[in-house]
Design a protein around this motif. Structure first.
Motif, PDB file in Angstrom:
ATOM      1  N   THR A  93       0.830  -1.204   0.000  1.00 21.54           N
ATOM      2  CA  THR A  93       0.000   0.000   0.000  1.00 21.54           C
ATOM      3  C   THR A  93       0.866   1.256   0.000  1.00 21.54           C
ATOM      4  O   THR A  93       0.623   2.197  -0.777  1.00 21.54           O
ATOM      5  CB  THR A  93      -0.935   0.009   1.228  1.00 21.54           C
ATOM      6  OG1 THR A  93      -1.764  -1.158   1.192  1.00 21.54           O
ATOM      7  CG2 THR A  93      -1.803   1.243   1.240  1.00 21.54           C
TER       8      THR A  93
ATOM      9  N   THR B 283      -5.650  -1.560  -6.915  1.00 24.30           N
ATOM     10  CA  THR B 283      -6.220  -2.832  -6.443  1.00 24.30           C
ATOM     11  C   THR B 283      -5.072  -3.821  -6.270  1.00 24.30           C
ATOM     12  O   THR B 283      -4.276  -4.018  -7.195  1.00 24.30           O
ATOM     13  CB  THR B 283      -7.252  -3.382  -7.438  1.00 24.30           C
ATOM     14  OG1 THR B 283      -8.323  -2.439  -7.578  1.00 24.30           O
ATOM     15  CG2 THR B 283      -7.830  -4.699  -6.940  1.00 24.30           C
TER      16      THR B 283
ATOM     17  N   TYR C 164      -7.911  -6.110  -2.067  1.00 25.91           N
ATOM     18  CA  TYR C 164      -8.408  -4.830  -1.562  1.00 25.91           C
ATOM     19  C   TYR C 164      -8.142  -3.711  -2.558  1.00 25.91           C
ATOM     20  O   TYR C 164      -7.130  -3.692  -3.261  1.00 25.91           O
ATOM     21  CB  TYR C 164      -7.795  -4.502  -0.198  1.00 25.91           C
ATOM     22  CG  TYR C 164      -6.292  -4.381  -0.174  1.00 25.91           C
ATOM     23  CD1 TYR C 164      -5.671  -3.137  -0.233  1.00 25.91           C
ATOM     24  CD2 TYR C 164      -5.490  -5.504  -0.091  1.00 25.91           C
ATOM     25  CE1 TYR C 164      -4.291  -3.023  -0.203  1.00 25.91           C
ATOM     26  CE2 TYR C 164      -4.111  -5.417  -0.071  1.00 25.91           C
ATOM     27  CZ  TYR C 164      -3.520  -4.158  -0.123  1.00 25.91           C
ATOM     28  OH  TYR C 164      -2.151  -4.038  -0.112  1.00 25.91           O
ATOM     29  N   SER C 165      -9.112  -2.794  -2.613  1.00 28.81           N
ATOM     30  CA  SER C 165      -9.018  -1.622  -3.485  1.00 28.81           C
ATOM     31  C   SER C 165      -8.824  -0.383  -2.623  1.00 28.81           C
ATOM     32  O   SER C 165      -9.483  -0.237  -1.581  1.00 28.81           O
ATOM     33  CB  SER C 165     -10.277  -1.473  -4.345  1.00 28.81           C
ATOM     34  OG  SER C 165     -10.448  -2.605  -5.169  1.00 28.81           O
ATOM     35  N   GLY C 166      -7.938   0.500  -3.045  1.00 30.87           N
ATOM     36  CA  GLY C 166      -7.666   1.725  -2.298  1.00 30.87           C
ATOM     37  C   GLY C 166      -7.948   2.960  -3.131  1.00 30.87           C
ATOM     38  O   GLY C 166      -7.736   2.966  -4.343  1.00 30.87           O
ATOM     39  N   LYS C 167      -8.481   4.000  -2.483  1.00 27.93           N
ATOM     40  CA  LYS C 167      -8.748   5.286  -3.127  1.00 27.93           C
ATOM     41  C   LYS C 167      -8.224   6.377  -2.209  1.00 27.93           C
ATOM     42  O   LYS C 167      -8.636   6.495  -1.061  1.00 27.93           O
ATOM     43  CB  LYS C 167     -10.253   5.457  -3.362  1.00 27.93           C
ATOM     44  CG  LYS C 167     -10.643   6.790  -3.994  1.00 27.93           C
ATOM     45  CD  LYS C 167     -10.176   6.869  -5.431  1.00 27.93           C
ATOM     46  CE  LYS C 167     -10.632   8.164  -6.093  1.00 27.93           C
ATOM     47  NZ  LYS C 167     -10.153   8.276  -7.484  1.00 27.93           N
ATOM     48  N   LEU C 168      -7.301   7.204  -2.733  1.00 25.07           N
ATOM     49  CA  LEU C 168      -6.651   8.248  -1.951  1.00 25.07           C
ATOM     50  C   LEU C 168      -7.282   9.598  -2.274  1.00 25.07           C
ATOM     51  O   LEU C 168      -7.466   9.951  -3.442  1.00 25.07           O
ATOM     52  CB  LEU C 168      -5.155   8.272  -2.270  1.00 25.07           C
ATOM     53  CG  LEU C 168      -4.242   8.987  -1.277  1.00 25.07           C
ATOM     54  CD1 LEU C 168      -4.215   8.257   0.061  1.00 25.07           C
ATOM     55  CD2 LEU C 168      -2.830   9.085  -1.842  1.00 25.07           C
TER      56      LEU C 168
ATOM     57  N   SER D 227     -11.918  -4.094   1.351  1.00 21.99           N
ATOM     58  CA  SER D 227     -11.171  -5.359   1.389  1.00 21.99           C
ATOM     59  C   SER D 227     -12.133  -6.542   1.296  1.00 21.99           C
ATOM     60  O   SER D 227     -13.150  -6.582   2.002  1.00 21.99           O
ATOM     61  CB  SER D 227     -10.358  -5.440   2.680  1.00 21.99           C
ATOM     62  OG  SER D 227      -9.721  -6.689   2.788  1.00 21.99           O
TER      63      SER D 227
ATOM     64  N   SER E 212      -5.566   5.571  -6.990  1.00 19.67           N
ATOM     65  CA  SER E 212      -6.429   4.395  -6.823  1.00 19.67           C
ATOM     66  C   SER E 212      -5.662   3.154  -7.276  1.00 19.67           C
ATOM     67  O   SER E 212      -4.877   3.228  -8.228  1.00 19.67           O
ATOM     68  CB  SER E 212      -7.739   4.550  -7.614  1.00 19.67           C
ATOM     69  OG  SER E 212      -7.466   4.712  -8.988  1.00 19.67           O
TER      70      SER E 212
ATOM     71  N   ILE F 231     -10.259   2.068   1.965  1.00 18.92           N
ATOM     72  CA  ILE F 231      -9.908   0.684   1.623  1.00 18.92           C
ATOM     73  C   ILE F 231     -11.173  -0.179   1.650  1.00 18.92           C
ATOM     74  O   ILE F 231     -11.914  -0.185   2.638  1.00 18.92           O
ATOM     75  CB  ILE F 231      -8.881   0.097   2.607  1.00 18.92           C
ATOM     76  CG1 ILE F 231      -7.520   0.790   2.452  1.00 18.92           C
ATOM     77  CG2 ILE F 231      -8.717  -1.402   2.392  1.00 18.92           C
ATOM     78  CD1 ILE F 231      -6.778   0.444   1.198  1.00 18.92           C
TER      79      ILE F 231
ATOM     80  N   LEU G 271      -7.202   7.541   3.088  1.00 16.81           N
ATOM     81  CA  LEU G 271      -7.236   6.369   2.209  1.00 16.81           C
ATOM     82  C   LEU G 271      -8.474   5.533   2.520  1.00 16.81           C
ATOM     83  O   LEU G 271      -8.675   5.102   3.658  1.00 16.81           O
ATOM     84  CB  LEU G 271      -5.974   5.530   2.397  1.00 16.81           C
ATOM     85  CG  LEU G 271      -5.869   4.248   1.535  1.00 16.81           C
ATOM     86  CD1 LEU G 271      -5.791   4.613   0.057  1.00 16.81           C
ATOM     87  CD2 LEU G 271      -4.669   3.423   1.939  1.00 16.81           C
TER      88      LEU G 271
END
Length: 532
Positions: free
Chosen positions: A253, A265, A282-286, A299, A263, A297, A295
């Motif tokens: 991450t 995955t 898990y997908s992340g979006k900042l 998951s 963003s 997340i 952030l």
């Protein structure tokens, strides 16, 4: 600027001066000559000027007031309106002055006027009452009305003053604002419901200046259950106390954040405090909230999916093996039958020296037949007959069969039974094949000799456990997980079907087969079979 009560006081003052001035002037003309001296005339002129000045102030107040102003007598007859009244109601002053309230469409009725008069007679203003009134053209207007009493110098009620504020735009704006608030609440409720009841774990993390997650800002119920903490505990603990900085999930991450990816995955494996290991996607979006880097997340636990996918791949391999095995066994058996027939004829006429070679050939032919039988059992499982078997006796027979081969390699096979063992409901030939395959693997894994222990014990009322422990070369952890797959073997000349058949047989018996091993320390194979 006068207030609402100031309007009533001003009107009352004018009324007082007007009456006083009239009385004084009448006395000046009707009385003796002493009443007409300069002093009296001067006093009258002063009062007249005061009256004119007050009247001008009142006129200016009424005319320039930004809200509609209306003055009536006690009978409800309109005495005065301002320009703002004309704009609000659409009526001109000359159209309403001299008329009563109830003669004008959309105004107060006579009954309402009487109630108003009774209220203000007690020196109580009617403050900020919201009403809907009709304009001259029939359209409706929202108003906020304040009605005040007008008293004369003797404290007698002589009229009413009203101020009407057009609140149509304000009311429309308020309705729009209420609608917006309602929509926002509904939207918040929808997203909160999605957030709380989502099957996936959702986390909102604050990112520190070093790009590492510093704390939890928000977490849903699924996220709490996954970590084994309450929401309050997660929000109060530093992030590194829950997810170590050296973990694979944090490392990946932080690497994405440092590369400037808003963003992403990823897939990773994480060990939770319960000791459970899960494979996560898990997908992340900042993004930023109040100048803080945050952030989001989402998951998802992919453990079961990946295991199912792995089983599907094994199933596909097994299906391919079955088709291949059927073809090979069919092609081998036909010529093998002919060879066996001719070998029997040759054996009858062979010399003693030739007979030795014939016996070797015959044993190899039997071995080929046994291999083809194994292929056929993979391709098409044979009908089996389950019955209660003394497993200890069956294993003793297998050990007796393999002991000569073990002795040649300086290996001793020892059987230990703990307690009185019950009978096991199984298919004896299949179970014999399982133990032969496993013990042969153990013997081949011990080129320098040693001891193989076979232990039988009943751990509960429903299962019998069999352990086969060798002192062989062992198997590395990365290879253990592939054991039982078709065509996967750790032996140079192996084809990977022996263990696969063992796994299939144990599975058909509703049991389990597990393998633990350590390189250069040996292998432990444990079989658990149900008693019924």
């Amino acid at each position: 600027m006068f207030g609402i009560l100031g309007l009533g006081v001003a009107v009352a003052t004018i009324e007082f001066y007007r009456k006083f001035y009239a009385v004084a002037e009448e006395a000046a003309y009707a009385g003796s000559d002493s009443c007409k001296d300069e002093e009296d005339s001067f006093f009258v002129r002063i009062m007249k000027k005061e009256l004119e000045y007050t009247k001008e102030q009142l006129e200016s107040f009424i005319n320039h007031h930004m809200d509609a102003v209306i003055i009536t007598d006690l009978e409800g007859r309109i005495l005065r309106v301002n320009e703002a009244y004309e704009k609000v109601y659409g009526w001109k002053a000359h159209e309403v002055v001299g008329k009563t309230y109830y003669e004008i469409a959309g105004a107060f009725s006579e009954d309402v006027h009487e109630n108003i008069k009774k209220t203000v007679a007690e020196k109580e203003a009617i403050n900020r009452v919201e009403v809907v009134r009709a304009r001259k053209d029939g359209s409706l207007v929202d108003l906020r009305i304040t009605i005040s009493p007008i008293f004369n110098g003797k404290d007698e009620l002589i009229g009413l003053s009203g101020v009407c504020v057009d609140i149509s735009e304000a009311k429309k704006a308020r309705k729009e604002l209420d609608l917006l608030h309602r929509k926002l609440k509904e939207s918040e409720l929808k997203y909160r419901t999605l957030f709380e009841y989502a099957n996936d774990a959702i986390y909102l993390l604050e990112i520190g200046s070093n790009h590492f997650p510093s704390r939890f800002i928000e977490v849903n119920e699924a996220g709490c259950k996954r970590f084994g903490y309450t929401r309050e505990e997660l929000l109060s603990m530093p992030c590194q106390d829950i997810i170590p900085r050296d973990s694979d999930i944090v490392r990946k991450t932080v690497e994405e954040i440092r590369q400037g990816n808003l963003s992403f995955t990823l897939q990773s494996q994480f060990t939770f405090k319960s000791g459970e290991v899960k494979k996560l996607e898990y997908s992340g979006k900042l993004f930023n909230i109040e100048n803080k880097k945050v952030l989001l997340i989402v998951s998802r636990d992919r453990t079961e999916y990946l295991e199912t996918e792995e089983l599907l791949q094994k199933s596909e391999k097994l299906a391919a093996v079955g088709q291949l095995a059927t073809a090979i066994a069919h092609e081998i058996r036909n010529p093998l039958t002919a060879i066996k027939g001719f070998m029997q004829l040759l054996t009858e006429k062979a010399s003693k020296e030739e007979l030795t070679y014939m016996n070797i050939i015959s044993s190899e032919i039997e071995r080929i037949e046994m291999i083809t039988d194994e292929f056929m059992s993979v391709a098409k499982p044979q009908a089996v007959t389950f019955q209660s078997i003394d497993l200890q006796l069956l294993i003793q027979q297998v050990i007796l069969l393999l002991q000569p081969q073990a002795t040649m390699k300086n290996i001793f096979i020892e059987l230990h039974s703990y307690g009185e063992l019950p009978l096991v409901y199984c298919e004896s030939n299949q179970m014999k094949q399982v133990f032969i395959n496993i013990l042969k693997n153990a013997i081949e894994a011990m080129p320098s000799g040693g001891e193989i222990k076979v232990e039988l014990r009943q751990k509960d009322n429903n299962h019998l456990h069999i352990q086969i422990i060798d002192e062989g070369v062992g198997i590395s952890k990365d290879r253990i997980k592939h054991l039982g797959e078709p065509f996967y073997s750790i032996k140079e000349d192996g084809i990977g079907l022996g263990l696969m058949i063992c796994f299939n047989i144990i599975q058909q018996h509703k049991g389990t087969l597990s393998i633990e091993s350590e390189v250069n320390k040996g292998t432990n194979v444990e079989i658990c079979l149900p008693l019924k």
